[in-house]
Design a protein around this motif. Sequence first.
Motif, PDB file in Angstrom:
ATOM      1  N   VAL A 239     -38.764   7.751   1.501  1.00  0.00           N
ATOM      2  CA  VAL A 239     -38.047   9.016   1.698  1.00  0.00           C
ATOM      3  C   VAL A 239     -38.863  10.172   1.113  1.00  0.00           C
ATOM      4  CG1 VAL A 239     -35.905  10.286   1.239  1.00  0.00           C
ATOM      5  CG2 VAL A 239     -35.821   7.836   1.696  1.00  0.00           C
ATOM      6  N   TYR A 240     -39.527   9.928  -0.012  1.00  0.00           N
ATOM      7  CA  TYR A 240     -40.376  10.947  -0.638  1.00  0.00           C
ATOM      8  C   TYR A 240     -41.454  11.431   0.333  1.00  0.00           C
ATOM      9  CZ  TYR A 240     -43.786  13.005  -3.889  1.00  0.00           C
ATOM     10  OH  TYR A 240     -44.676  13.845  -4.521  1.00  0.00           O
ATOM     11  N   SER A 241     -41.928  10.524   1.182  1.00  0.00           N
ATOM     12  CA  SER A 241     -42.999  10.878   2.135  1.00  0.00           C
ATOM     13  C   SER A 241     -42.481  11.690   3.322  1.00  0.00           C
ATOM     14  CB  SER A 241     -43.693   9.604   2.646  1.00  0.00           C
ATOM     15  OG  SER A 241     -42.811   8.864   3.480  1.00  0.00           O
ATOM     16  N   LYS A 242     -41.150  11.895   3.388  1.00  0.00           N
ATOM     17  CA  LYS A 242     -40.542  12.699   4.457  1.00  0.00           C
ATOM     18  C   LYS A 242     -39.940  13.960   3.818  1.00  0.00           C
ATOM     19  CE  LYS A 242     -39.449   8.446   6.925  1.00  0.00           C
ATOM     20  NZ  LYS A 242     -38.393   7.499   7.340  1.00  0.00           N
ATOM     21  N   PRO A 243     -40.717  15.047   3.775  1.00  0.00           N
ATOM     22  CA  PRO A 243     -40.324  16.239   3.011  1.00  0.00           C
ATOM     23  C   PRO A 243     -38.906  16.759   3.249  1.00  0.00           C
ATOM     24  CG  PRO A 243     -42.564  16.475   3.802  1.00  0.00           C
ATOM     25  CD  PRO A 243     -42.029  15.227   4.420  1.00  0.00           C
ATOM     26  N   ALA A 244     -38.454  16.798   4.483  1.00  0.00           N
ATOM     27  CA  ALA A 244     -37.120  17.347   4.769  1.00  0.00           C
ATOM     28  C   ALA A 244     -36.025  16.467   4.165  1.00  0.00           C
ATOM     29  CB  ALA A 244     -36.907  17.486   6.273  1.00  0.00           C
ATOM     30  N   GLN A 245     -36.173  15.149   4.333  1.00  0.00           N
ATOM     31  CA  GLN A 245     -35.184  14.225   3.768  1.00  0.00           C
ATOM     32  C   GLN A 245     -35.201  14.283   2.242  1.00  0.00           C
ATOM     33  OE1 GLN A 245     -35.649  10.210   5.235  1.00  0.00           O
ATOM     34  NE2 GLN A 245     -34.942  10.741   7.298  1.00  0.00           N
ATOM     35  N   TRP A 246     -36.399  14.320   1.664  1.00  0.00           N
ATOM     36  CA  TRP A 246     -36.525  14.341   0.206  1.00  0.00           C
ATOM     37  C   TRP A 246     -35.898  15.613  -0.375  1.00  0.00           C
ATOM     38  CZ3 TRP A 246     -37.145  10.633  -3.040  1.00  0.00           C
ATOM     39  CH2 TRP A 246     -37.431  10.919  -4.381  1.00  0.00           C
ATOM     40  N   LYS A 247     -36.146  16.715   0.274  1.00  0.00           N
ATOM     41  CA  LYS A 247     -35.578  17.996  -0.179  1.00  0.00           C
ATOM     42  C   LYS A 247     -34.048  17.911  -0.189  1.00  0.00           C
ATOM     43  CE  LYS A 247     -35.893  22.990   0.824  1.00  0.00           C
ATOM     44  NZ  LYS A 247     -34.571  23.420   1.290  1.00  0.00           N
ATOM     45  N   GLN A 248     -33.487  17.316   0.861  1.00  0.00           N
ATOM     46  CA  GLN A 248     -32.028  17.195   0.958  1.00  0.00           C
ATOM     47  C   GLN A 248     -31.472  16.336  -0.171  1.00  0.00           C
ATOM     48  OE1 GLN A 248     -30.186  15.873   4.786  1.00  0.00           O
ATOM     49  NE2 GLN A 248     -28.998  14.526   3.467  1.00  0.00           N
ATOM     50  N   VAL A 249     -32.106  15.177  -0.429  1.00  0.00           N
ATOM     51  CA  VAL A 249     -31.631  14.282  -1.488  1.00  0.00           C
ATOM     52  C   VAL A 249     -31.686  14.987  -2.847  1.00  0.00           C
ATOM     53  CG1 VAL A 249     -32.061  12.113  -2.733  1.00  0.00           C
ATOM     54  CG2 VAL A 249     -32.255  12.172  -0.246  1.00  0.00           C
ATOM     55  N   CYS A 250     -32.802  15.655  -3.121  1.00  0.00           N
ATOM     56  CA  CYS A 250     -32.974  16.352  -4.399  1.00  0.00           C
ATOM     57  C   CYS A 250     -31.935  17.464  -4.570  1.00  0.00           C
ATOM     58  CB  CYS A 250     -34.376  16.950  -4.507  1.00  0.00           C
ATOM     59  SG  CYS A 250     -35.683  15.719  -4.658  1.00  0.00           S
ATOM     60  N   GLU A 251     -31.704  18.220  -3.518  1.00  0.00           N
ATOM     61  CA  GLU A 251     -30.772  19.353  -3.626  1.00  0.00           C
ATOM     62  C   GLU A 251     -29.328  18.880  -3.758  1.00  0.00           C
ATOM     63  OE1 GLU A 251     -31.638  22.125  -0.473  1.00  0.00           O
ATOM     64  OE2 GLU A 251     -33.494  22.793  -1.462  1.00  0.00           O
ATOM     65  N   THR A 252     -28.985  17.799  -3.064  1.00  0.00           N
ATOM     66  CA  THR A 252     -27.646  17.226  -3.235  1.00  0.00           C
ATOM     67  C   THR A 252     -27.477  16.751  -4.675  1.00  0.00           C
ATOM     68  OG1 THR A 252     -27.629  16.497  -0.920  1.00  0.00           O
ATOM     69  CG2 THR A 252     -25.995  15.508  -2.390  1.00  0.00           C
ATOM     70  N   ALA A 253     -28.522  16.106  -5.203  1.00  0.00           N
ATOM     71  CA  ALA A 253     -28.495  15.630  -6.595  1.00  0.00           C
ATOM     72  C   ALA A 253     -28.300  16.785  -7.568  1.00  0.00           C
ATOM     73  CB  ALA A 253     -29.790  14.885  -6.909  1.00  0.00           C
ATOM     74  N   MET A 254     -29.042  17.868  -7.364  1.00  0.00           N
ATOM     75  CA  MET A 254     -28.999  19.006  -8.291  1.00  0.00           C
ATOM     76  C   MET A 254     -27.656  19.727  -8.270  1.00  0.00           C
ATOM     77  SD  MET A 254     -32.852  20.420  -7.572  1.00  0.00           S
ATOM     78  CE  MET A 254     -32.996  21.695  -8.790  1.00  0.00           C
ATOM     79  N   ARG A 255     -26.908  19.545  -7.194  1.00  0.00           N
ATOM     80  CA  ARG A 255     -25.614  20.237  -7.084  1.00  0.00           C
ATOM     81  C   ARG A 255     -24.450  19.424  -7.665  1.00  0.00           C
ATOM     82  NH1 ARG A 255     -27.909  22.484  -1.984  1.00  0.00           N
ATOM     83  NH2 ARG A 255     -28.190  24.715  -2.428  1.00  0.00           N
ATOM     84  N   GLN A 256     -24.738  18.207  -8.129  1.00  0.00           N
ATOM     85  CA  GLN A 256     -23.685  17.410  -8.766  1.00  0.00           C
ATOM     86  C   GLN A 256     -23.317  18.034 -10.108  1.00  0.00           C
ATOM     87  OE1 GLN A 256     -22.491  14.645  -6.895  1.00  0.00           O
ATOM     88  NE2 GLN A 256     -23.893  15.712  -5.502  1.00  0.00           N
ATOM     89  N   ASP A 257     -22.055  17.924 -10.475  1.00  0.00           N
ATOM     90  CA  ASP A 257     -21.623  18.460 -11.770  1.00  0.00           C
ATOM     91  C   ASP A 257     -21.060  17.339 -12.630  1.00  0.00           C
ATOM     92  OD1 ASP A 257     -20.770  19.877 -13.932  1.00  0.00           O
ATOM     93  OD2 ASP A 257     -19.093  20.867 -12.928  1.00  0.00           O
ATOM     94  N   PHE A 258     -21.829  16.962 -13.650  1.00  0.00           N
ATOM     95  CA  PHE A 258     -21.374  15.934 -14.572  1.00  0.00           C
ATOM     96  C   PHE A 258     -21.244  16.487 -15.989  1.00  0.00           C
ATOM     97  CE2 PHE A 258     -23.286  13.237 -11.175  1.00  0.00           C
ATOM     98  CZ  PHE A 258     -22.132  12.530 -10.844  1.00  0.00           C
ATOM     99  N   GLY A 259     -20.876  17.764 -16.079  1.00  0.00           N
ATOM    100  CA  GLY A 259     -20.636  18.373 -17.387  1.00  0.00           C
ATOM    101  C   GLY A 259     -19.359  17.836 -18.009  1.00  0.00           C
ATOM    102  N   TRP A 260     -19.121  18.182 -19.285  1.00  0.00           N
ATOM    103  CA  TRP A 260     -17.958  17.653 -19.999  1.00  0.00           C
ATOM    104  C   TRP A 260     -16.629  18.234 -19.520  1.00  0.00           C
ATOM    105  CZ3 TRP A 260     -16.854  13.537 -22.553  1.00  0.00           C
ATOM    106  CH2 TRP A 260     -17.870  12.815 -23.179  1.00  0.00           C
ATOM    107  N   GLU A 261     -16.691  19.354 -18.800  1.00  0.00           N
ATOM    108  CA  GLU A 261     -15.447  20.030 -18.381  1.00  0.00           C
ATOM    109  C   GLU A 261     -14.509  19.077 -17.636  1.00  0.00           C
ATOM    110  OE1 GLU A 261     -13.404  23.589 -18.793  1.00  0.00           O
ATOM    111  OE2 GLU A 261     -15.512  23.334 -19.342  1.00  0.00           O
ATOM    112  N   ALA A 262     -15.051  18.409 -16.613  1.00  0.00           N
ATOM    113  CA  ALA A 262     -14.216  17.517 -15.794  1.00  0.00           C
ATOM    114  C   ALA A 262     -13.732  16.321 -16.612  1.00  0.00           C
ATOM    115  CB  ALA A 262     -15.014  17.041 -14.577  1.00  0.00           C
ATOM    116  N   SER A 263     -14.615  15.760 -17.443  1.00  0.00           N
ATOM    117  CA  SER A 263     -14.233  14.605 -18.274  1.00  0.00           C
ATOM    118  C   SER A 263     -13.138  14.994 -19.257  1.00  0.00           C
ATOM    119  CB  SER A 263     -15.454  14.083 -19.040  1.00  0.00           C
ATOM    120  OG  SER A 263     -16.495  13.764 -18.149  1.00  0.00           O
ATOM    121  N   ALA A 264     -13.273  16.177 -19.864  1.00  0.00           N
ATOM    122  CA  ALA A 264     -12.284  16.648 -20.845  1.00  0.00           C
ATOM    123  C   ALA A 264     -10.907  16.799 -20.186  1.00  0.00           C
ATOM    124  CB  ALA A 264     -12.738  17.972 -21.448  1.00  0.00           C
TER     125      ALA A 264
END
Length: 273
Positions: A239-264
Motif C-alpha cells: 500500500v505504501y508503494s501506491k501514493p494515493a492509497q497510502w495518503k488516504q490511510v495516513c489521513e484517516t489515521a491522523m483524524r482518529q481521536d483517542f484523547g482522554w475526553e471520550a474515555s473520561a
Amino acid sequence: VFADQVTTVSPTYAREICTPEFGCRFEGVLQGLGGKLSGILNGIDNETWNPQTDKHIAHNYNVDKGWQKIKADNKRELMKRVRLPNTDKPLLGFIGRMVEQKGVDMIIATLPALFDKTDASVIILGSGDRLIEADFSALAQKYPDRLHVHIGYSEDLAHQVEAGCDIFLMPSRFEPCGLNQMYSLRYGTPPVVTNTGGLADTVTDTTAKTLKNATATGFVLEDTTTVALYEAIHRALTVYSKPAQWKQVCETAMRQDFGWEASAERYQALYQQ
C-alpha cells in the motif's frame, strides 16, 4: 467480587480476560461478573503527542496542510540522527519493552527476510530482556545500513520515531490497551498490530473494503507468527508503494481521536449508573 462495576482498559481485553488464555485462572470469577465487567479504552495526552506542536520533532505538521512533505523532512532528520542512508525508502519503527509479550522475537526473526526481500530500513528503541537486546544489537552490526538499535529509552527519539517513520511495528501477543499505536495513528504512521486487546479496538485493517469506504488506519495480523508478521508488513509496503492509497490511510489515521475526553465521559457515565 463485591464491586458494583469492574473495568479494564479496552473492550476487547474485557472479553479476552474471560477466556482461559488471558484470564490467568481468574476467568471464572470474571465471567461471573456478567454485565458488571466492562472495558474503557485508555486515552492519550493530545497535547504531549501532537505533531502540530511537538517540540521534540524538527518540523511540525498536521493533516490539513502539506503534511507529506513535512513528514518526509522529519524522516530525513531522523535517519541523519541515527546514521541510516536510503532516506527515500520505507522506514519502519518499534518503541517498547524488549519482552516476549511485545512480539519482539517475531520482529527479530522477520528482519533478515525483510532486509533480503525489500528495501526497507528499521529503527528499534527500547530495553528489556538481555538476550533480546543482544540479538537486536547483533543484527544491527550485521545490517548497519538498514537497522539502528537504541538500547534504553529516549523521550526525544520516541517522538522523532513516531513522526519520522512510515510504518510502526507493534505485534504484541497481548496488549490490554497500548498507547504507541494511538501515537502512531496521530502522527500519520500506520501501525502493524496484532488483533488483540486495545490494538483490535483502535486499528482498522487495510483491506479492499476499508480502502473503499475510507476507514483503513493500519495493518492487522491474526496470528502471532513470524510468517503472519512478515505478510502484514508486506501488505503495508504494498500500500505504501501506491501514493494515493497510502495518503488516504495516513489521513484517516491522523483524524482518529483517542484523547482522554471520550474515555473520561465513559467513566463518568459508569459512575452515574
